[in-house]
Design an enzyme around this catalytic site. Structure first.
Site, mmCIF file in Angstrom:
data_model
loop_
_atom_site.group_PDB
_atom_site.id
_atom_site.type_symbol
_atom_site.label_atom_id
_atom_site.label_comp_id
_atom_site.label_asym_id
_atom_site.label_seq_id
_atom_site.Cartn_x
_atom_site.Cartn_y
_atom_site.Cartn_z
ATOM 1 N N GLY A 138 0.827 -1.182 0.000
ATOM 2 C CA GLY A 138 0.000 0.000 0.000
ATOM 3 C C GLY A 138 0.867 1.239 0.000
ATOM 4 C CG HIS A 165 4.334 1.824 3.760
ATOM 5 N ND1 HIS A 165 4.140 2.078 5.088
ATOM 6 C CD2 HIS A 165 3.326 1.007 3.366
ATOM 7 C CE1 HIS A 165 3.059 1.430 5.509
ATOM 8 N NE2 HIS A 165 2.534 0.786 4.472
ATOM 9 C CG HIS A 199 -0.175 -0.444 7.895
ATOM 10 N ND1 HIS A 199 0.386 -1.704 8.060
ATOM 11 C CD2 HIS A 199 0.021 -0.120 6.583
ATOM 12 C CE1 HIS A 199 0.875 -2.115 6.905
ATOM 13 N NE2 HIS A 199 0.670 -1.178 5.986
ATOM 14 C CG ASP A 205 15.523 43.364 20.737
ATOM 15 O OD1 ASP A 205 15.261 42.560 19.832
ATOM 16 O OD2 ASP A 205 16.612 43.401 21.343
ATOM 17 N N PRO A 206 13.932 41.530 23.137
ATOM 18 C CG PRO A 206 14.021 39.310 22.457
ATOM 19 C CD PRO A 206 13.428 40.621 22.084
ATOM 20 N N GLY A 207 16.725 41.221 23.575
ATOM 21 C CA GLY A 207 18.129 41.520 23.815
ATOM 22 C C GLY A 207 18.319 42.881 24.457
#
Length: 593
Positions: A50, A53, A213, A570-572
């Protein structure tokens, strides 16, 4: 249809086969039969299954492997009528004998068996070999066929190309089949297009021995580490109900199969995970005193979007080892078969390097490095130590907040990156490697910590900034320490701008560094900062951070994402601000008013 790039469910198998054949010139397509254009050997080896696969089985059609294969609908055996027509077609093309090799599933046994009986009515010399290599489940019709079948198919195809007759091929393949076992592990079920999801697993569950399957396996467990999962899998393979007869000092061929062919597709193990799995599988077998002679790894027999892998072990018996390896290595132009399968590397080929900071320490001991004569005043040194401790504490406290900010448009790890740097700073303060009486040495070490522990854009920017700052302090000598530091910080900013091509307003930590350094420069004629100066410095940083909300990111991963509905800082830049806040709290308490 969410989750799949197809046009129509009913036509996706046919369109997929067309795509594969049109991109591989050694193939042709006849209905749903993929046929090799090369000369048909006396024994044509045919397989089929089938769909879902892939690359099995179309990827294994070619000279030295399958002469042809036939596909059914998704997870459904090909109809006997299609199989019969393919048998007749291969006979017309010159095959004297036809060997069908299939996986042990009821539908395949029935449909291939019926086609074989019809072909025999026409006096076509045809035989069928069923592979049942599953080590996890043994049901009424026997164990299931899994990825190990591909080794049997490869050996059969090579023997056919060498001119062996069908009886000889079957005898050898039957012998190989008895020494073959496969065990699968999955962290998800599978969801075929247009169908209900088969066998649900929770996020923290795995299934030992799940079928390709989505069939139930031998055991459901909580998620394990790669090492523990592989140890459990091999335990089932070597000691379970269908244990492979193996002992210490035996030689084996190992196949590590990813259950998704293209790992970038939704599902499957990532290539990173596959590397870990390969390492752990080899080491586990070595720990059992089993010699892994060869390893092949990749996506050989998939299960649509299932996240999982299978391990196949083929015992290389003394009498057949050389022949089996030669047949596996026999050339083929089938596109899914590995072009080379290398002998397993010995552990001695793996060299570990010392930590990058240790490397710098060793290098510094070997070289004579220039040192700045600029020193912090003795009265200031305790405050420097306290400030470093305060920065470390603050970075740890703000880790989650920084990660949440970064997750809005980045990969959500800014806090973790700064926390790694903070951990190393703690370690260096303890072992005396973070020297804080000499600014140039302090900033040089901070730069090395940033580049070795943080990673990503922030790590590179911090590393460049501190490296250039330290270098500037080697040559600068102004009237005041504040002027020396402000000039050095400015050199650090210029270095970052030069390499990263980042400018003010690009939404990065420079958007806080630049205004704060400008503020420090405005006080360069002073011999020390007052408490008011420290407070104003923090105010400048806080205002600069807030202004990054309205900026559009032009550097880092955030520059590739779409704008968000609710802008965030801004995280920085926020990380720089909290560092300055921590330093200011320490120094403003001891500064003059």
């Amino acid at each position: 249809m969410p989750g799949y790039f197809v046009n129509e469910i009913h036509s996706c198998v046919d369109e997929s086969l067309i795509g594969y054949v049109r991109t591989h010139s050694h193939l042709e397509l006849l209905g749903r039969a993929v046929i090799a254009r090369s000369q048909v050997p006396a024994v044509a080896v045919i397989s089929g299954n089938g769909s879902g696969h892939e690359p099995a089985m179309a990827g294994y059609v070619g000279r030295g492997l399958l002469s042809a294969c036939i596909s059914g609908s998704i997870f459904a055996s090909p109809p006997s009528a299609d199989i019969f027509r393919l048998i007749v077609e291969m006979k017309r093309r010159g095959a004297k004998q036809i060997l069908l090799i299939i996986l042990n599933y009821t539908g395949d046994r029935l449909n291939f068996g019926l086609a074989m009986e019809r072909a025999r009515e026409l006096s076509i010399d045809v035989d069928m070999l069923v592979v049942a290599d599953d080590a996890a489940v043994d049901c009424a019709i026997g164990p299931r066929g899994l990825a190990g079948a591909l080794l049997v198919i490869k050996i059969a195809g090579a023997l056919a190309e060498q001119g062996k007759n069908m009886s000889e091929i079957v005898d050898i393949c039957q012998s190989v089949r008895t020494h073959l076992r496969t065990i699968g592990l999955s962290a998800s079920g599978v969801h075929p297009p247009g169908q209900q999801k088969v066998l649900e697993l929770l996020d923290d569950e795995i299934e030992l021995g799940m079928g390709i399957h989505g069939e139930m396996g031998a055991q459901r467990l909580k998620l394990l580490s790669s090492k523990n999962a592989i140890d459990l899998a091999f335990g089932q393979l070597f000691r379970g109900t269908r244990a492979l007869d193996i002992k210490r000092d035996d030689n084996v061929f190992l196949c590590v199969n990813n259950l998704v062919y293209f790992t970038e597709y939704l599902g499957g193990c990532s290539n990173l995970e596959l590397g870990v799995i390969m390492k752990d599988a080899i080491e586990n077998l070595e720990h059992r005193a089993i010699h892994v002679k060869r390893v092949m790894s990749g996506g050989f027999m998939a299960s649509l979007n299932m996240k999982g892998f299978s391990l196949t072990v083929l015992k290389l018996t003394t009498d057949m080892s050389s022949m089996v390896l030669d047949l596996i290595d026999f050339p083929t132009d089938a596109f899914a078969w590995p072009k080379t399968i290398s002998p397993t590397q010995l552990p001695s080929s793996i060299q570990t390097l010392p930590d990058s900071l240790e490397f710098h320490d060793q290098l510094s001991a070997e070289l004579t490095l220039n040192e700045s004569h600029l020193l912090f005043e003795t009265s200031v040194i305790p405050s420097v130590n306290q400030a470093l401790q305060a920065v470390i504490k603050r970075l740890h406290n703000e880790t989650d907040a920084l990660n949440r900010l970064d997750a809005v448009s980045g990969d959500g790890d800014t806090g973790t990156a700064f926390a790694r740097a903070a951990d190393k700073m703690t370690q260096d303060l303890t072992n005396g490697k973070l020297i804080y009486d000499r600014p140039s040495l302090l900033f040089r070490r901070l730069g090395l910590i940033a580049e070795s522990r943080m990673g990503g854009t922030c790590g590179a920017i911090c590393g460049l900034f501190f490296a250039a700052t330290a270098k500037s302090l080697l040559s600068t000598r102004s009237n005041t320490l504040i002027e020396d530091l402000s000039n050095a910080f400015e050199a650090g900013i210029q270095s970052v701008e030069s390499y990263a091509r980042v400018q003010p307003g690009d939404k990065s930590l420079l958007d806080v560094l630049i205004p704060t350094v400008d503020f420090i420069k405005s006080r360069c004629t002073q011999h020390e900062f007052t408490s008011q100066d420290w407070q104003e410095l923090v105010s400048v940083a806080e205002q600069a951070v807030e202004e990054t909300k309205n900026l559009v990111a032009k550097v880092g991963r955030a520059s590739y994402t779409k704008s968000v509905e609710t802008p965030v800082v801004d995280p920085g830049a926020y990380a720089v601000c909290i560092i300055l806040q921590a330093i200011s709290e320490v120094f403003s308490a001891t500064a003059t008013h």
